[in-house]
Design a protein around this motif. Sequence first.
Motif, PDB file in Angstrom:
ATOM      1  N   ARG A  56       0.837  -1.210   0.000  1.00  0.00           N
ATOM      2  CA  ARG A  56       0.000   0.000   0.000  1.00  0.00           C
ATOM      3  C   ARG A  56       0.869   1.256   0.000  1.00  0.00           C
ATOM      4  N   THR A  57       1.755   1.282  -0.988  1.00  0.00           N
ATOM      5  CA  THR A  57       2.679   2.402  -1.111  1.00  0.00           C
ATOM      6  C   THR A  57       2.666   2.932  -2.537  1.00  0.00           C
ATOM      7  N   ARG A  58       3.085   4.146  -2.691  1.00  0.00           N
ATOM      8  CA  ARG A  58       3.239   4.766  -4.007  1.00  0.00           C
ATOM      9  C   ARG A  58       4.711   5.029  -4.299  1.00  0.00           C
ATOM     10  N   CYS A  59       5.571   4.423  -3.498  1.00  0.00           N
ATOM     11  CA  CYS A  59       7.009   4.633  -3.660  1.00  0.00           C
ATOM     12  C   CYS A  59       7.740   3.310  -3.476  1.00  0.00           C
ATOM     13  N   LEU A  60       8.453   2.906  -4.512  1.00  0.00           N
ATOM     14  CA  LEU A  60       9.294   1.709  -4.448  1.00  0.00           C
ATOM     15  C   LEU A  60      10.749   2.146  -4.475  1.00  0.00           C
ATOM     16  N   THR A  61      11.633   1.249  -4.128  1.00  0.00           N
ATOM     17  CA  THR A  61      13.060   1.570  -4.114  1.00  0.00           C
ATOM     18  C   THR A  61      13.753   0.982  -5.341  1.00  0.00           C
ATOM     19  N   TYR A  62      14.964   1.440  -5.579  1.00  0.00           N
ATOM     20  CA  TYR A  62      15.764   0.865  -6.661  1.00  0.00           C
ATOM     21  C   TYR A  62      16.067  -0.602  -6.371  1.00  0.00           C
ATOM     22  N   ASP A  63      16.150  -0.967  -5.090  1.00  0.00           N
ATOM     23  CA  ASP A  63      16.327  -2.383  -4.730  1.00  0.00           C
ATOM     24  C   ASP A  63      15.112  -3.196  -5.169  1.00  0.00           C
ATOM     25  N   ASP A  64      13.914  -2.641  -4.984  1.00  0.00           N
ATOM     26  CA  ASP A  64      12.702  -3.312  -5.454  1.00  0.00           C
ATOM     27  C   ASP A  64      12.768  -3.503  -6.966  1.00  0.00           C
ATOM     28  N   LEU A  65      13.185  -2.454  -7.664  1.00  0.00           N
ATOM     29  CA  LEU A  65      13.319  -2.526  -9.121  1.00  0.00           C
ATOM     30  C   LEU A  65      14.321  -3.600  -9.515  1.00  0.00           C
ATOM     31  N   GLU A  66      15.463  -3.584  -8.869  1.00  0.00           N
ATOM     32  CA  GLU A  66      16.527  -4.549  -9.177  1.00  0.00           C
ATOM     33  C   GLU A  66      16.045  -5.984  -8.951  1.00  0.00           C
ATOM     34  N   GLU A  67      15.309  -6.223  -7.883  1.00  0.00           N
ATOM     35  CA  GLU A  67      14.796  -7.566  -7.590  1.00  0.00           C
ATOM     36  C   GLU A  67      13.783  -8.029  -8.633  1.00  0.00           C
ATOM     37  N   ALA A  68      13.025  -7.094  -9.192  1.00  0.00           N
ATOM     38  CA  ALA A  68      11.975  -7.450 -10.145  1.00  0.00           C
ATOM     39  C   ALA A  68      12.505  -7.672 -11.562  1.00  0.00           C
ATOM     40  N   LEU A  86       4.912   2.602 -14.369  1.00  0.00           N
ATOM     41  CA  LEU A  86       4.748   2.816 -12.931  1.00  0.00           C
ATOM     42  C   LEU A  86       4.189   4.206 -12.650  1.00  0.00           C
ATOM     43  N   ALA A  87       4.704   5.195 -13.371  1.00  0.00           N
ATOM     44  CA  ALA A  87       4.228   6.569 -13.190  1.00  0.00           C
ATOM     45  C   ALA A  87       2.745   6.686 -13.539  1.00  0.00           C
ATOM     46  N   GLU A  88       2.309   5.946 -14.562  1.00  0.00           N
ATOM     47  CA  GLU A  88       0.887   5.964 -14.927  1.00  0.00           C
ATOM     48  C   GLU A  88       0.020   5.454 -13.767  1.00  0.00           C
ATOM     49  N   HIS A  89       0.600   4.621 -12.928  1.00  0.00           N
ATOM     50  CA  HIS A  89      -0.105   4.090 -11.764  1.00  0.00           C
ATOM     51  C   HIS A  89       0.179   4.902 -10.507  1.00  0.00           C
ATOM     52  N   GLY A  90       0.880   6.020 -10.672  1.00  0.00           N
ATOM     53  CA  GLY A  90       1.184   6.895  -9.538  1.00  0.00           C
ATOM     54  C   GLY A  90       2.282   6.369  -8.641  1.00  0.00           C
ATOM     55  N   ILE A  91       3.143   5.520  -9.176  1.00  0.00           N
ATOM     56  CA  ILE A  91       4.212   4.901  -8.381  1.00  0.00           C
ATOM     57  C   ILE A  91       5.565   5.464  -8.819  1.00  0.00           C
ATOM     58  N   GLU A  92       6.355   5.883  -7.842  1.00  0.00           N
ATOM     59  CA  GLU A  92       7.702   6.383  -8.087  1.00  0.00           C
ATOM     60  C   GLU A  92       8.725   5.378  -7.604  1.00  0.00           C
ATOM     61  N   VAL A  93       9.923   5.451  -8.179  1.00  0.00           N
ATOM     62  CA  VAL A  93      11.040   4.632  -7.719  1.00  0.00           C
ATOM     63  C   VAL A  93      12.086   5.604  -7.198  1.00  0.00           C
ATOM     64  N   GLU A  94      12.471   5.414  -5.931  1.00  0.00           N
ATOM     65  CA  GLU A  94      13.431   6.311  -5.279  1.00  0.00           C
ATOM     66  C   GLU A  94      14.489   5.488  -4.556  1.00  0.00           C
ATOM     67  N   ASP A  95      15.525   6.204  -4.101  1.00  0.00           N
ATOM     68  CA  ASP A  95      16.553   5.554  -3.284  1.00  0.00           C
ATOM     69  C   ASP A  95      15.923   5.038  -2.007  1.00  0.00           C
ATOM     70  N   GLY A  96      16.415   3.904  -1.530  1.00  0.00           N
ATOM     71  CA  GLY A  96      15.920   3.344  -0.266  1.00  0.00           C
ATOM     72  C   GLY A  96      16.410   4.186   0.901  1.00  0.00           C
ATOM     73  N   GLU A  97      15.882   3.841   2.065  1.00  0.00           N
ATOM     74  CA  GLU A  97      16.256   4.605   3.268  1.00  0.00           C
ATOM     75  C   GLU A  97      17.469   4.023   3.907  1.00  0.00           C
TER      76      GLU A  97
END
Length: 97
Positions: A56-68, A86-97
């Motif tokens: 239930r997030t609109r922000c994924l990490t580059y690690d999520d991207l790499e895993e997929a 992803l942007a069409e679905h309102g989801i961004e990919v950002e650096d992890g914390e």
Amino acid sequence: MGKRDDAQARRQAIIDGMLADALRPAFTYRLPSHHALPPDIRQAVDRLLAKAETQRTRCLTYDDLEEALPPRDVTAEDLEAIFWILAEHGIEVEDGE
């Protein structure tokens, strides 16, 4: 550097280039279609969308991207399509914390 590290470095270079090119006029670009993507890239997009929905997030990490991403080297066009969809679905990919 291992094979996975090399692939990750190449992908990061592609992402950096895409960010640098972000100021290009949008009218020269045709939006990607989810159905027109290669099957393994479609699966990666589906995994990312499912992960965002599950968390239930609109922000994924580059690690999520790499895993997929599939184990093969993906093209700049593949990555750009993933980001657009992803942007069409309102989801961004950002650096992890």
